[in-house]
Design a protein around this motif. Structure first.
Motif, PDB file in Angstrom:
ATOM      1  N   ILE A  31      -6.033  -3.645   2.341  1.00 58.13           N
ATOM      2  CA  ILE A  31      -5.058  -3.159   1.357  1.00 58.13           C
ATOM      3  C   ILE A  31      -5.326  -3.774  -0.013  1.00 58.13           C
ATOM      4  O   ILE A  31      -5.409  -3.075  -1.031  1.00 58.13           O
ATOM      5  CB  ILE A  31      -3.612  -3.454   1.842  1.00 58.13           C
TER       6      ILE A  31
ATOM      7  N   CYS B 213       0.843  -1.189   0.000  1.00 62.21           N
ATOM      8  CA  CYS B 213       0.000   0.000   0.000  1.00 62.21           C
ATOM      9  C   CYS B 213       0.880   1.242   0.000  1.00 62.21           C
ATOM     10  O   CYS B 213       1.806   1.359   0.803  1.00 62.21           O
ATOM     11  CB  CYS B 213      -0.908   0.014   1.235  1.00 62.21           C
ATOM     12  N   ARG B 214       0.593   2.171  -0.913  1.00 67.76           N
ATOM     13  CA  ARG B 214       1.327   3.433  -0.911  1.00 67.76           C
ATOM     14  C   ARG B 214       0.349   4.579  -1.143  1.00 67.76           C
ATOM     15  O   ARG B 214       0.657   5.544  -1.816  1.00 67.76           O
ATOM     16  CB  ARG B 214       2.466   3.415  -1.937  1.00 67.76           C
ATOM     17  N   ILE B 215      -0.822   4.435  -0.535  1.00 68.13           N
ATOM     18  CA  ILE B 215      -1.812   5.488  -0.749  1.00 68.13           C
ATOM     19  C   ILE B 215      -1.668   6.615   0.261  1.00 68.13           C
ATOM     20  O   ILE B 215      -2.421   7.584   0.207  1.00 68.13           O
ATOM     21  CB  ILE B 215      -3.265   4.933  -0.762  1.00 68.13           C
TER      22      ILE B 215
ATOM     23  N   CYS C 101       3.619   0.646   2.878  1.00 68.03           N
ATOM     24  CA  CYS C 101       3.563  -0.456   3.820  1.00 68.03           C
ATOM     25  C   CYS C 101       3.354  -1.736   3.039  1.00 68.03           C
ATOM     26  O   CYS C 101       2.596  -1.755   2.079  1.00 68.03           O
ATOM     27  CB  CYS C 101       2.373  -0.290   4.767  1.00 68.03           C
TER      28      CYS C 101
HETATM   29 FE1  SF4 Z   1      -0.668   4.621   4.531  1.00 67.43          FE
HETATM   30 FE2  SF4 Z   1      -2.053   2.717   5.853  1.00 67.43          FE
HETATM   31 FE3  SF4 Z   1      -1.427   2.381   3.255  1.00 67.43          FE
HETATM   32 FE4  SF4 Z   1       0.505   2.247   5.099  1.00 67.43          FE
HETATM   33  S1  SF4 Z   1      -1.255   0.833   4.894  1.00 67.43           S
HETATM   34  S2  SF4 Z   1       0.587   3.393   3.135  1.00 67.43           S
HETATM   35  S3  SF4 Z   1      -0.213   3.784   6.571  1.00 67.43           S
HETATM   36  S4  SF4 Z   1      -2.763   3.957   4.137  1.00 67.43           S
END
Ligand code: SF4
Ligand code: FE2
Length: 627
Positions: free
Chosen positions: A74, A48-50, A56
């Motif tokens: 995710i 996840c890179r939102i 993460c």
């Molecule tokens: Fe951001 Fe949560 Fe995605 Fe990690 S998992 S990049 S903290 S939204």
């Protein structure tokens, strides 16, 4: 009939890559090697890179992102974002077509070629047609359609085409798409940091965004393209690289929006331009196509198809391509540097698809004629820059009959019934064939190529097995082109069918794999199943019909998959949509959604198993109906 085998196509590609090696060209085959093995986190959808606290990635030791999101959230968000990208893309294509229709003029570059269809849709939408000038009606309908993209209240107009039962399912599941743009925006809102992380909600919105595409934007694209450029009728053409002609100026159109390709075809056919080509030393002009814009002009003009998605570089590697003219979607940025290794002009035309190392000739509705002429001229003038020792066009092509819009299909199949007057003009003859068992069922074969699957192999092998089992295939996009290249759209391919399907092909004079158009034209397939359901009194999910995208690769394909499933059609994928990392997402997509829409996904990367699963599903549906 001698089919062209995948081995033969691969040998031709290998020969072209030798030319490429000589001039120092890169190729997707080489880039795949550089990218292998792929990132495991990406593959499973667990990165996840939102937000900027990340990226993460989920591992057994780190089961949650910094915000606390688990793997299912995710993967689910990634899946919805992927869908939204596809829905936006198809729908924006549809929007462009509406704008083109809005600009149509009796003496302009764009005309209304199918006024009857326009009137039919206007009546469907409750727009007054009586005594109205057809161009006034066109403009009014275009504006009405454009409003579907942003209307503040209500749901998509096209939904009314679905059987009552399907509409009710959509309503009850709260997946009726509202304004098209709203569903895309809502998807991006839901996937923003700190919004939805519950798979059920993310999957529900994925279906709704998909429906905004298939029963919204794509349907606008298909229907108003027909109004502008004509509703396809069966027409003969040819497919594979051998359609390019070494003596002629070769212009290849690539992309998706017929507004450009139609104009290029128009001017390439102009005697003045042909004379110009001759003055440059060529014998004439050959326009051929790649990807869906090729399907569009093949269906309406019989323009030959040079190839599908993973053949786009091959077109340039022939050394005989004067210009590859592109609009939007599925265009390799690789074409820029590749064209520099040859004399080829890589001409981009859309503000939406701008690429380095291209000549950008901005194409718009107002200047379409002038720009198309300019492009054809540039190609002609480029003929003299060809390097003859680099020219090699594989001698490989097959005949194909294409152009099976729903209208054409219904008309064609009137020929197979015992011609009772009351069934003509409906899908009842096809239903008769299916209920009697002459045809066991139908498979909608769609989607792209993907190097993860041996290119075209899955498409072709699946289709061969299906037709041998008396299952008729309707195809679109690159899948349709794979069939055409192999020879499966030659009427002689009836000999590869089981006895029942063969008989139908003979009676109706059709090939066993029916070309229904481009990817936006999967909306045609949705209307087809809707009509089949209405004419048979069955629910769509009861029909012995399934969908299949064995080699898909794009966001658009996931959007399509979602609306096909949401329409009640079990859908079989040969490539996993980056959801393997979440058991819950897998569960929702392959089983959970069935409670809402009576259909679900099957992901099966073993092609042999994939086709058997489809045949089994079709037979299960027949058994359930007692036919
Ligand atoms: Fe951001 Fe949560 Fe995605 Fe990690 S998992 S990049 S903290 S939204
Ligand atoms: Fe396409």
């Amino acid at each position: 009939l001698k089919l062209t085998t995948v081995e033969e196509m691969e040998a031709a590609t290998a020969r072209l890559l030798e030319t490429g090696a000589k001039v120092g060209a890169d190729a997707w085959q080489l880039r795949v090697k550089n990218q292998t093995p792929h990132c495991k986190f990406g593959e499973q959808g667990v990165c996840c890179r939102i937000c900027a606290m990340g990226p993460c990635r989920i591992t057994p030791k780190a089961p949650r992102g910094i915000c606390g999101c688990d793997v299912h959230g995710i993967v689910g968000r990634n899946y919805l974002k992927f869908t939204a990208g596809g829905a936006a893309t198809h729908s924006d294509h549809g929007r462009e077509i509406c704008h083109t229709l809005y600009a149509a003029q009796p003496d302009g570059a764009y005309k209304v070629k199918d006024p009857e269809k326009l009137i039919r849709i206007a009546k469907e939408w409750g727009v007054e047609t009586e005594g109205k000038d057809i161009y006034d009606l066109a403009h009014e309908m275009a504006e009405t359609a454009l409003m579907e993209y942003g209307k503040p209240f209500g749901v998509q107009r096209w939904l009314k085409r679905a059987p009552e039962h399907t509409q009710k399912l959509w309503h009850d599941a709260e997946i009726e798409p509202r304004a098209i743009d709203r569903e895309v925006a809502t998807s991006l809102h839901m996937t923003h940091m700190g919004c939805s992380s519950k798979p059920e909600a993310l999957v529900r919105q994925s279906l709704r965004a998909g429906l905004a595409d298939g029963w919204g934007g794509s349907m606008c694209g298909t229907e108003f393209s027909d109004v502008l450029f004509g509703t396809p009728k069966p027409i003969d053409t040819e497919a594979n690289l051998g359609v390019m002609n070494a003596d002629n100026v070769n212009i290849v159109v690539h992309g998706h929006d017929p507004s450009l390709s139609e104009m290029v075809c128009e001017y390439a056919d102009d005697p003045e331009m042909i004379a110009y080509a001759k003055s440059m030393g060529a014998k004439g002009i050959t326009v051929s196509g790649v990807c869906c814009t090729s399907n569009e002009v093949a269906m309406r003009r019989g323009i030959p198809m040079a190839g599908n998605f993973l053949q786009q570089e091959n077109v340039v590697l022939t050394g005989a391509c004067e210009a590859i003219v592109v609009d939007v979607q599925c265009i390799f940025p690789a074409l820029g540097p590749l064209s520099k290794c040859f004399h080829t002009k890589f001409i981009t035309t859309s503000p939406i698809a701008q690429m380095p190392d291209s000549d950008y000739i901005r194409f718009d509705v107002g200047t379409a004629a002038e720009k198309a002429k300019q492009i054809v001229k540039i190609a002609c003038e480029n003929f003299k820059n060809r390097k003859p020792d680099l020219v090699y066009i594989p001698d490989m092509k097959q005949k194909a009959t294409v152009g099976y819009s729903l209208e054409a299909l219904v008309k064609t199949l009137d020929g197979v019934t015992n011609s009772q007057v009351d069934v003509t003009g409906t899908t009842k003859p096809l239903i008769e064939c299916i209920t009697s068992g002459v045809i066991r069922g139908a498979v909608a074969m769609v989607g792209c190529n993907n190097p993860k699957i041996r290119p075209d192999y899955a498409h072709i092998e699946l289709m061969k097995k299906l037709i041998a089992n008396d299952i008729v295939v309707v195809a679109s996009g690159c899948s349709a082109q794979a069939a055409a290249k192999a020879g499966l759209m030659d009427k002689a391919a009836k000999d590869l069918c089981g006895a029942g399907l063969k008989r139908v092909c003979e009676l109706a004079d059709i090939p066993p794999v029916l070309h229904m158009g481009s990817c936006v034209d999967i909306s045609r397939m949705m209307v087809l199943v809707a009509e089949l359901a209405k004419d048979s009194g069955l629910n769509i999910s009861q029909l012995p019909v399934v969908g299949c995208a064995p080699e898909w690769m794009s966001e658009k394909a996931v959007s399509i998959g979602n609306y096909v499933v949401a329409t009640g059609i079990d859908t079989f994928l040969g490539v996993d949509p980056y959801v393997a990392g979440s058991s819950e997402m897998g569960q929702w997509l392959t089983e959970g959604v069935r409670d809402w829409v009576e259909a679900a996904y099957t992901v099966e990367t073993d092609i042999e198993k994939l086709v058997d699963k489809m045949i089994d599903r079709i037979e299960e549906k027949r058994t359930a109906l007692g036919i």
